[in-house]
Design an enzyme around this catalytic site. Structure first.
Site, mmCIF file in Angstrom:
data_model
loop_
_atom_site.group_PDB
_atom_site.id
_atom_site.type_symbol
_atom_site.label_atom_id
_atom_site.label_comp_id
_atom_site.label_asym_id
_atom_site.label_seq_id
_atom_site.Cartn_x
_atom_site.Cartn_y
_atom_site.Cartn_z
ATOM 1 N N PHE A 34 4.768 4.785 -13.318
ATOM 2 C CA PHE A 34 3.059 4.831 -13.227
ATOM 3 C C PHE A 34 2.849 5.978 -12.232
ATOM 4 C CE2 PHE A 34 2.445 2.880 -9.355
ATOM 5 C CZ PHE A 34 3.773 2.243 -8.860
ATOM 6 N N LYS A 44 14.947 3.592 -10.639
ATOM 7 C CA LYS A 44 13.944 3.841 -9.922
ATOM 8 C C LYS A 44 13.933 2.821 -8.826
ATOM 9 C CE LYS A 44 8.866 4.151 -8.853
ATOM 10 N NZ LYS A 44 7.644 4.081 -9.328
ATOM 11 N N ASP A 63 0.906 -1.131 -0.117
ATOM 12 C CA ASP A 63 -0.163 0.062 0.127
ATOM 13 C C ASP A 63 0.929 1.304 -0.028
ATOM 14 O OD1 ASP A 63 -2.700 0.920 0.066
ATOM 15 O OD2 ASP A 63 -2.275 1.947 1.521
ATOM 16 N N TYR A 68 2.163 8.829 -10.047
ATOM 17 C CA TYR A 68 2.498 10.239 -9.988
ATOM 18 C C TYR A 68 3.960 10.163 -10.294
ATOM 19 C CZ TYR A 68 -1.643 10.781 -7.103
ATOM 20 O OH TYR A 68 -2.870 10.935 -6.488
HETATM 21 P P1 ITT Z 1 -3.687 -2.214 -5.421
HETATM 22 O O1 ITT Z 1 -4.498 -1.649 -4.094
HETATM 23 O O2 ITT Z 1 -4.399 -3.256 -6.125
HETATM 24 O O3 ITT Z 1 -2.156 -2.559 -5.166
HETATM 25 P P2 ITT Z 1 -3.758 0.441 -5.924
HETATM 26 O O4 ITT Z 1 -3.219 1.424 -7.166
HETATM 27 O O5 ITT Z 1 -5.283 1.006 -5.752
HETATM 28 O O6 ITT Z 1 -3.640 -0.858 -6.312
HETATM 29 P P3 ITT Z 1 -2.649 1.884 -3.698
HETATM 30 O O7 ITT Z 1 -4.167 1.673 -2.992
HETATM 31 O O8 ITT Z 1 -1.367 1.597 -2.732
HETATM 32 O O9 ITT Z 1 -2.883 0.791 -4.824
HETATM 33 O O10 ITT Z 1 -2.470 3.170 -4.333
HETATM 34 C C1 ITT Z 1 -1.299 3.707 -4.510
HETATM 35 C C2 ITT Z 1 -1.363 4.743 -5.344
HETATM 36 O O11 ITT Z 1 -0.069 5.687 -5.012
HETATM 37 C C3 ITT Z 1 -1.062 4.292 -6.884
HETATM 38 O O12 ITT Z 1 -2.433 3.994 -7.612
HETATM 39 C C4 ITT Z 1 -0.152 5.333 -7.450
HETATM 40 O O13 ITT Z 1 -0.935 6.214 -8.357
HETATM 41 C C5 ITT Z 1 0.617 5.991 -6.312
HETATM 42 N N1 ITT Z 1 1.807 5.338 -6.299
HETATM 43 C C6 ITT Z 1 2.234 4.422 -5.401
HETATM 44 N N2 ITT Z 1 3.467 4.139 -5.758
HETATM 45 C C7 ITT Z 1 3.925 4.885 -6.691
HETATM 46 C C8 ITT Z 1 5.064 4.966 -7.299
HETATM 47 O O14 ITT Z 1 6.032 4.028 -7.234
HETATM 48 N N3 ITT Z 1 5.092 5.923 -8.340
HETATM 49 C C9 ITT Z 1 3.927 6.552 -8.799
HETATM 50 N N4 ITT Z 1 2.818 6.618 -7.939
HETATM 51 C C10 ITT Z 1 2.872 5.755 -7.177
#
Ligand code: ITT
Length: 199
Positions: free
Chosen positions: A158, A181, A75, A160
């Site tokens: 992906f 990264k 998360d 941000y």
């Molecule tokens: P899962 O819960 O199925 O894993 P999700 O996209 O809903 O997918 P999160 O609830 O953890 O996952 O949301 C994290 C969001 O934060 C993700 O959709 C990205 O937009 C952002 N994020 C997290 N890590 C990132 C990264 O390494 N680079 C860019 N954005 C990131």
């Protein structure tokens, strides 16, 4: 008895985010057999907790229970200093149901302008949880600090990534090669802690 993960173990990657899944597979580095939650028809649980750690545990436990296998979940999110840590655990939700991150990044920029602050510092957090189907679980957290740039730059990664420049670097995560990264990200920092705990 300490919890240990033996090489070659099959792990369910409890994520429905393809960008994240790719990074998790790269970090797990051929050490484990990975099954995706999607391929096992495991539905996305509601993220009802109020912390990264809580939601990572919730996702890992959900996938472990439904699959009967050890599951790993992440998360994560972007926290902006001048926005008191927003969007934080709501990072995915700021992109709306169509998961439009151009919109989410524009929202971050608009909110920053509204504050009148010129502080562009931000950080990414990743909580990584591993859960066993019969109960125990382990969770760790990693962060990486940096500054936001607008407009965003780069098409790699992906979410941000195009607006985030890690401290001490000139390129955004969106401009870096994936391996660059993966060597410094919040997910990599969390993963090092997981290795120390479990491998
Ligand atoms: P899962 O819960 O199925 O894993 P999700 O996209 O809903 O997918 P999160 O609830 O953890 O996952 O949301 C994290 C969001 O934060 C993700 O959709 C990205 O937009 C952002 N994020 C997290 N890590 C990132 C990264 O390494 N680079 C860019 N954005 C990131």
């Amino acid at each position: 008895m300490p919890l240990l993960l033996a090489p070659g173990t099959t792990l369910v990657a409890a994520t429905h985010n393809p960008g994240k899944a790719k990074e998790l597979v790269a970090l797990l580095d051929g050490r484990f057999e990975i099954l995706s939650a999607g391929s096992l028809d495991i539905p996305e649980p509601d993220e009802t907790e109020s912390t990264f750690v809580g939601n990572a545990l919730l996702k890992a436990r959900h996938a472990a229970e439904l699959s009967g296998r050890i599951a790993i979940a992440d998360d994560s999110g972007l926290s902006v200093t001048a926005l008191d840590g927003a969007p934080g655990i709501f990072s995915a939700r700021w992109a709306g149901p169509s998961k439009d991150f151009a919109e989410a990044m524009a929202k971050v920029e608009a909110r920053l302008i509204e504050t009148g602050s010129d502080d562009r510092s931000a950080w990414f957090t990743s909580a990584l949880a591993v859960a066993w189907p019969d109960g125990p679980s382990v969770v760790v957290e990693g962060i990486v600090r940096g500054d936001l740039v607008f407009p965003g730059r780069g098409v790699n990664g992906f979410g941000y990534d195009p607006i985030f420049v890690p401290t001490g670097h000139d390129l955004t995560f969106g401009e870096m090669e994936p391996a660059a990264k993966d060597a410094m990200s919040h997910r990599a920092v969390a993963f090092e802690k997981l290795k120390a705990a479990l491998f």
